[in-house]
Design an enzyme around this catalytic site. Structure first.
Site, PDB file in Angstrom:
ATOM      1  N   SER A   1     -55.285 -20.997 -23.896  1.00  0.00           N
ATOM      2  CA  SER A   1     -55.389 -19.705 -23.209  1.00  0.00           C
ATOM      3  C   SER A   1     -56.854 -19.397 -22.895  1.00  0.00           C
ATOM      4  O   SER A   1     -57.463 -20.088 -22.086  1.00  0.00           O
ATOM      5  CB  SER A   1     -54.722 -18.608 -24.054  1.00  0.00           C
ATOM      6  OG  SER A   1     -54.517 -17.439 -23.305  1.00  0.00           O
TER       7      SER A   1
ATOM      8  N   HIS B   1     -50.506 -20.289 -19.596  1.00  0.00           N
ATOM      9  CA  HIS B   1     -49.259 -19.504 -19.677  1.00  0.00           C
ATOM     10  C   HIS B   1     -48.627 -19.354 -18.293  1.00  0.00           C
ATOM     11  O   HIS B   1     -48.089 -18.303 -17.956  1.00  0.00           O
ATOM     12  CB  HIS B   1     -49.521 -18.115 -20.271  1.00  0.00           C
ATOM     13  CG  HIS B   1     -50.246 -18.117 -21.573  1.00  0.00           C
ATOM     14  ND1 HIS B   1     -49.758 -18.767 -22.696  1.00  0.00           N
ATOM     15  CD2 HIS B   1     -51.425 -17.541 -21.943  1.00  0.00           C
ATOM     16  CE1 HIS B   1     -50.603 -18.584 -23.693  1.00  0.00           C
ATOM     17  NE2 HIS B   1     -51.626 -17.854 -23.260  1.00  0.00           N
TER      18      HIS B   1
END
Length: 232
Positions: free
Chosen positions: A125, A160
């Site tokens: 991330s 994501h």
């Protein structure tokens, strides 16, 4: 000496505590039998629970785990501490906060030196965003926007890609408008492995989980699936 970056869209110990396939893969890229892996949880504000989960996971693997805190520093010399590691594993959270603190501590330059010296860079991330020229970040209760990373890798990344509903449309729109460079959408459970700034592998901890090369022609964006090797 080869330079390596492994960028996770999602997964690993923080999202799949019972499936450490991506974490094992990261360790396997070191030439050391028991690599020294340092977790850098700056983006989460050094959350104690996040750090605990790192030690719990990597304590089950063949490695020497440690962590780097900028909030409660335990190192004597930051430069020497970082350069002693074999792998730097950057956690998720706020990309902006991570970059601001790294710049304040001059950690960004130290990590760049470590990269040139063969220390493997990995992260999930925010810890994937930071290695590219551009990344997608999401402030609390606000729209997603582009943020400049450290630029070890050219182009952009959207972690994501399938895991958070706002990510994919915001990323494609930004590339279509030209406010972000072309790059990669990476699903949860998938990771990109770069060697000497070239993508050599896409791997995944979940079956049929690809990454995507995102390109632009005019204002049109195009997604090209990149098949991933499943890690048993």
């Amino acid at each position: 000496m080869k330079r390596q970056v492994i960028a996770l869209g999602g997964g690993g110990f923080s999202m799949e505590p019972d499936n450490l396939a991506l974490d094992r893969y990261i360790l396997s890229q070191s030439e050391e039998k028991e690599p020294r892996i340092c977790f850098i949880p700056t983006a989460s504000g050094d959350k104690p629970e996040y750090i605990r989960r790192f030690y719990e996971a990597f304590g089950r693997l063949t490695c020497k785990p440690c962590h780097l805190s900028l909030f409660e520093p335990l190192f004597q010399n930051l430069h020497d501490f970082v350069l002693e590691q074999d792998i730097l594993y950057v956690g998720g959270g706020s990309t902006r906060n991570l970059l601001v603190l790294w710049q304040e501590w001059e950690l960004d330059g130290i990590i760049a030196e470590a990269y040139q010296n063969g220390v493997i860079l990995a992260g999930i991330s925010a810890g994937a965003n930071c290695w590219f020229e551009d990344g997608v970040t999401d402030p609390l209760n606000g729209p997603l926007y582009a943020i400049e990373g450290l630029g070890m890798l050219s182009g952009s990344i959207c972690p994501h890609f399938d895991g958070e509903i706002k990510r994919r449309p915001a990323y494609l729109e930004a590339i279509g408008k030209g406010t972000m460079k072309e790059g990669y959408g990476v699903d949860d459970g998938a990771a990109l492995h770069f060697v000497d700034e070239q993508l050599i592998h896409v791997i995944c901890s979940r079956r049929n989980t690809p990454a995507y090369k995102i390109s632009r022609q005019g204002v049109e964006t195009f997604e090209e699936a990149i098949p991933a090797a499943y890690l048993d």
